[in-house]
Design a protein around this motif. Structure first.
Motif, PDB file in Angstrom:
ATOM      1  N   LEU A   1     -16.792  53.410 -13.458  1.00  0.00           N
ATOM      2  CA  LEU A   1     -17.531  53.197 -12.213  1.00  0.00           C
ATOM      3  C   LEU A   1     -18.995  53.023 -12.574  1.00  0.00           C
ATOM      4  CD1 LEU A   1     -17.461  53.085  -9.090  1.00  0.00           C
ATOM      5  CD2 LEU A   1     -17.988  55.547  -9.110  1.00  0.00           C
TER       6      LEU A   1
ATOM      7  N   GLY B   1      -7.515  53.088  -0.167  1.00  0.00           N
ATOM      8  CA  GLY B   1      -8.597  54.035   0.012  1.00  0.00           C
ATOM      9  C   GLY B   1      -8.129  55.374   0.566  1.00  0.00           C
TER      10      GLY B   1
ATOM     11  N   THR C   1     -19.627  49.184  -9.071  1.00  0.00           N
ATOM     12  CA  THR C   1     -18.615  48.257  -9.581  1.00  0.00           C
ATOM     13  C   THR C   1     -17.586  49.024 -10.395  1.00  0.00           C
ATOM     14  OG1 THR C   1     -20.250  46.474  -9.727  1.00  0.00           O
ATOM     15  CG2 THR C   1     -18.195  46.180 -10.932  1.00  0.00           C
ATOM     16  N   ILE C   2     -16.332  48.774 -10.079  1.00  0.00           N
ATOM     17  CA  ILE C   2     -15.230  49.386 -10.833  1.00  0.00           C
ATOM     18  C   ILE C   2     -14.715  48.378 -11.847  1.00  0.00           C
ATOM     19  CG2 ILE C   2     -12.886  50.290 -10.686  1.00  0.00           C
ATOM     20  CD1 ILE C   2     -13.522  51.259  -7.891  1.00  0.00           C
TER      21      ILE C   2
ATOM     22  N   LYS D   1     -20.906  49.179  -1.462  1.00  0.00           N
ATOM     23  CA  LYS D   1     -20.721  47.752  -1.756  1.00  0.00           C
ATOM     24  C   LYS D   1     -22.024  47.131  -2.230  1.00  0.00           C
ATOM     25  CE  LYS D   1     -16.854  46.534   1.257  1.00  0.00           C
ATOM     26  NZ  LYS D   1     -16.443  45.863   2.520  1.00  0.00           N
TER      27      LYS D   1
ATOM     28  N   GLY E   1     -14.159  53.656  -4.191  1.00  0.00           N
ATOM     29  CA  GLY E   1     -13.646  52.344  -4.561  1.00  0.00           C
ATOM     30  C   GLY E   1     -12.332  52.473  -5.297  1.00  0.00           C
TER      31      GLY E   1
ATOM     32  N   THR F   1      -9.940  44.689  -5.823  1.00  0.00           N
ATOM     33  CA  THR F   1     -10.781  45.867  -5.701  1.00  0.00           C
ATOM     34  C   THR F   1     -11.098  46.110  -4.233  1.00  0.00           C
ATOM     35  OG1 THR F   1     -12.771  44.517  -6.025  1.00  0.00           O
ATOM     36  CG2 THR F   1     -11.875  45.637  -7.966  1.00  0.00           C
ATOM     37  N   ALA F   2     -11.461  47.329  -3.953  1.00  0.00           N
ATOM     38  CA  ALA F   2     -11.896  47.709  -2.611  1.00  0.00           C
ATOM     39  C   ALA F   2     -13.010  48.726  -2.777  1.00  0.00           C
ATOM     40  CB  ALA F   2     -10.741  48.305  -1.818  1.00  0.00           C
ATOM     41  N   TYR F   3     -13.987  48.639  -1.889  1.00  0.00           N
ATOM     42  CA  TYR F   3     -15.134  49.554  -1.942  1.00  0.00           C
ATOM     43  C   TYR F   3     -15.455  50.078  -0.559  1.00  0.00           C
ATOM     44  CZ  TYR F   3     -16.003  47.532  -6.577  1.00  0.00           C
ATOM     45  OH  TYR F   3     -15.890  47.126  -7.889  1.00  0.00           O
TER      46      TYR F   3
END
Length: 125
Positions: A82, A107, A70-71, A66, A50, A59-61
């Motif tokens: 994290l 990513g 959670t970041i 997912k 992430g 944010t990106a996971y």
């Protein structure tokens, strides 16, 4: 030169939780870095987990985490976190934080210039 140090890894049972931390030093511009988390599972290539943009607004996971991971970040503390919940044995590996001086939550590992040494996460079944 930005130095990154991860902490918070350890042994946890399946279904448990861990919170990893990454502290940055060597810069007064932490808030200008997008921060990413990556992991290397046993026998696998390092992979994206992430990322969070410098403002925290994006944010990106990875699909595999997912809804479970959670970041978050605290720019005042030069830190990124994290939160990992509902851990599975396949989440086991070495977790790295990384920094890139750009806005997007990428990513792609090659886009990250600074890397920590990693922290081990072990999930027992």
């Amino acid at each position: 030169q930005v130095q990154l140090v991860e902490s918070g890894g350890g042994l946890v049972q399946t279904g448990g939780s861990l919170r990893l931390s990454c502290a940055a030093s060597g810069t007064t511009f932490f808030s200008s870095y997008t921060m990413g988390w990556f992991r290397q599972r046993p026998g696998k290539e390092r992979e994206f987990v992430g990322a969070m943009s410098w403002s925290g607004g994006r944010t990106a996971y990875a699909d595999s985490v997912k809804g479970r991971f959670t970041i978050s970040r605290d720019n005042a503390k030069n830190s990124v976190y994290l939160e990992m919940n509902s851990l599975k044995p396949e989440d086991m590996g070495v977790y790295y934080c990384a920094a890139r001086s750009a806005a997007t939550a990428s990513g792609y590992q090659a886009e990250y210039r600074y890397w920590g040494q990693g922290t081990q996460v072990t999930v027992s079944s």
